[in-house]
Motif scaffolding. Structure first.
Motif, mmCIF file in Angstrom:
data_model
loop_
_atom_site.group_PDB
_atom_site.id
_atom_site.type_symbol
_atom_site.label_atom_id
_atom_site.label_comp_id
_atom_site.label_asym_id
_atom_site.label_seq_id
_atom_site.Cartn_x
_atom_site.Cartn_y
_atom_site.Cartn_z
ATOM 1 N N UNK A 36 0.868 -1.179 0.000
ATOM 2 C CA UNK A 36 0.000 0.000 0.000
ATOM 3 C C UNK A 36 0.899 1.221 0.000
ATOM 4 N N UNK A 37 1.067 1.841 -1.154
ATOM 5 C CA UNK A 37 2.047 2.917 -1.290
ATOM 6 C C UNK A 37 1.676 4.213 -0.572
ATOM 7 N N UNK A 38 0.386 4.637 -0.525
ATOM 8 C CA UNK A 38 0.091 5.909 0.148
ATOM 9 C C UNK A 38 0.292 5.882 1.659
ATOM 10 N N UNK A 41 3.419 4.468 6.988
ATOM 11 C CA UNK A 41 4.292 3.405 7.463
ATOM 12 C C UNK A 41 4.267 2.255 6.462
ATOM 13 N N UNK A 42 5.324 1.481 6.414
ATOM 14 C CA UNK A 42 5.387 0.369 5.466
ATOM 15 C C UNK A 42 4.218 -0.581 5.691
ATOM 16 N N UNK A 43 3.376 -0.733 4.667
ATOM 17 C CA UNK A 43 2.176 -1.554 4.766
ATOM 18 C C UNK A 43 2.103 -2.474 3.561
ATOM 19 N N UNK A 44 2.019 -3.769 3.817
ATOM 20 C CA UNK A 44 1.996 -4.766 2.749
ATOM 21 C C UNK A 44 0.695 -5.566 2.814
ATOM 22 N N UNK A 45 0.290 -6.098 1.678
ATOM 23 C CA UNK A 45 -0.802 -7.064 1.640
ATOM 24 C C UNK A 45 -0.206 -8.415 1.285
ATOM 25 N N UNK A 56 2.237 -5.024 8.665
ATOM 26 C CA UNK A 56 2.991 -3.795 8.910
ATOM 27 C C UNK A 56 4.183 -4.135 9.797
ATOM 28 N N UNK A 57 5.375 -4.256 9.227
ATOM 29 C CA UNK A 57 6.546 -4.591 10.044
ATOM 30 C C UNK A 57 6.968 -3.434 10.927
ATOM 31 N N UNK A 58 7.454 -3.764 12.119
ATOM 32 C CA UNK A 58 7.958 -2.740 13.035
ATOM 33 C C UNK A 58 9.104 -1.967 12.386
#
Length: 276
Positions: A36-38, A41-45, A56-58
């Motif tokens: 999720x680019x917008x 914080x780093x957010x992945x699916x 969401x990795x620390x």
């Protein structure tokens, strides 16, 4: 905060949903399928078996002046646990586990109904039926507009939960409209601070009395905080500081004493920016 590990094992969150396979969700391979680019914080699916999740990795958390580094994932899990105690299931199943980029928060993916808008922007003064006015402003073309949200029990429950959680970042995009009318809230990394931080777009019910259902939900949280055997009191100290757990109890007490949804207070902005 648990100093022995950057995260707790997440078992309490998994146990909150008996329909899930605990072993698979905690230890099954987490395969990333996108990002999720917008997101700030780093957010992945990704997927764990056939289950779609958000990760969401620390290590991908951005430093914040008012929230300690490396604590956002734990706050997301704590928010889910509090939500479950209310009985309203606002926050989707959320837990802590390792992943491709290290320990982090994992949450069940929710598919929204694109035909519904719980929070939206309309031309100034043109508040649709069933919606409540929050504030006026100007859009990117310098046109006067109003931010509004729906007047439904499902969204009100989220507003009450945000007060309990001291949510500093309830944007319109953090409300998920489900096809059956349920409303999920996501992105709870900026919650449960010991100091007043409430920032939300859900201000449409200022000073309105809490319903008996809402009061009961807050009472359940307050009682669970004191339960150090089977309740929140047994798990939150692994996720939050002592002062933050105490502040959660104090917010419940204040809300029950007032019996109404609060109005904005304090020097901080009342609405997160941008509001979506």
């Amino acid at each position: 905060m648990n100093d022995a590990s950057p995260v707790a094992d997440g078992r309490e969150a998994i146990d909150a949903d008996p329909a899930t396979d605990e072993a698979d969700l905690l230890t099954g391979e987490l395969v990333l399928t996108g990002r999720v680019m917008p997101a700030s914080n780093a957010t992945f699916v990704g997927t764990i078996g056939d289950v779609e999740v958000v990760y969401k990795p620390v290590s991908g958390e951005q430093p914040l002046w008012d929230f300690p580094d490396g604590t956002l994932a734990e706050r997301e899990v704590a928010a889910h646990l509090v939500s479950e105690v209310t009985g309203w299931h606002v926050v989707p199943l959320t837990w802590l586990r390792d992943g491709p980029h290290g320990p982090g928060m994992v949450q069940l993916w929710q598919t929204v109904d694109p035909g519904q808008e719980a929070v939206t922007i309309v031309p100034a003064g043109a508040v649709p039926a069933g919606m409540l006015h929050v504030f006026d402003g100007y859009d990117g073309r310098d046109r006067r507009v109003s931010l509004v949200h729906e007047d439904t029990p499902a969204l009100r429950r989220m507003a009450v939960l945000d007060v309990v959680l001291n949510n500093a970042d309830r944007k319109g995009g953090h409300v998920l409209e489900m096809a059956d009318g349920h409303r999920h809230g996501i992105d709870h990394g900026l919650t449960l601070h010991a100091e007043h931080k409430l920032r939300t777009v859900l201000w449409g019910w200022l000073d309105e009395p809490l319903t008996e259902e809402e009061l009961d939900g807050v009472r359940r949280v307050r009682a669970s905080v004191d339960d150090e055997t089977d309740g929140l009191g047994a798990v939150l100290h692994d996720l939050l500081k002592v002062a933050e757990v105490e502040a959660l109890a104090a917010r419940c007490d204040a809300l029950l004493s007032a019996g109404t949804l609060p109005a904005p207070s304090g020097p901080m902005p009342a609405v997160p920016w941008p509001p979506f």
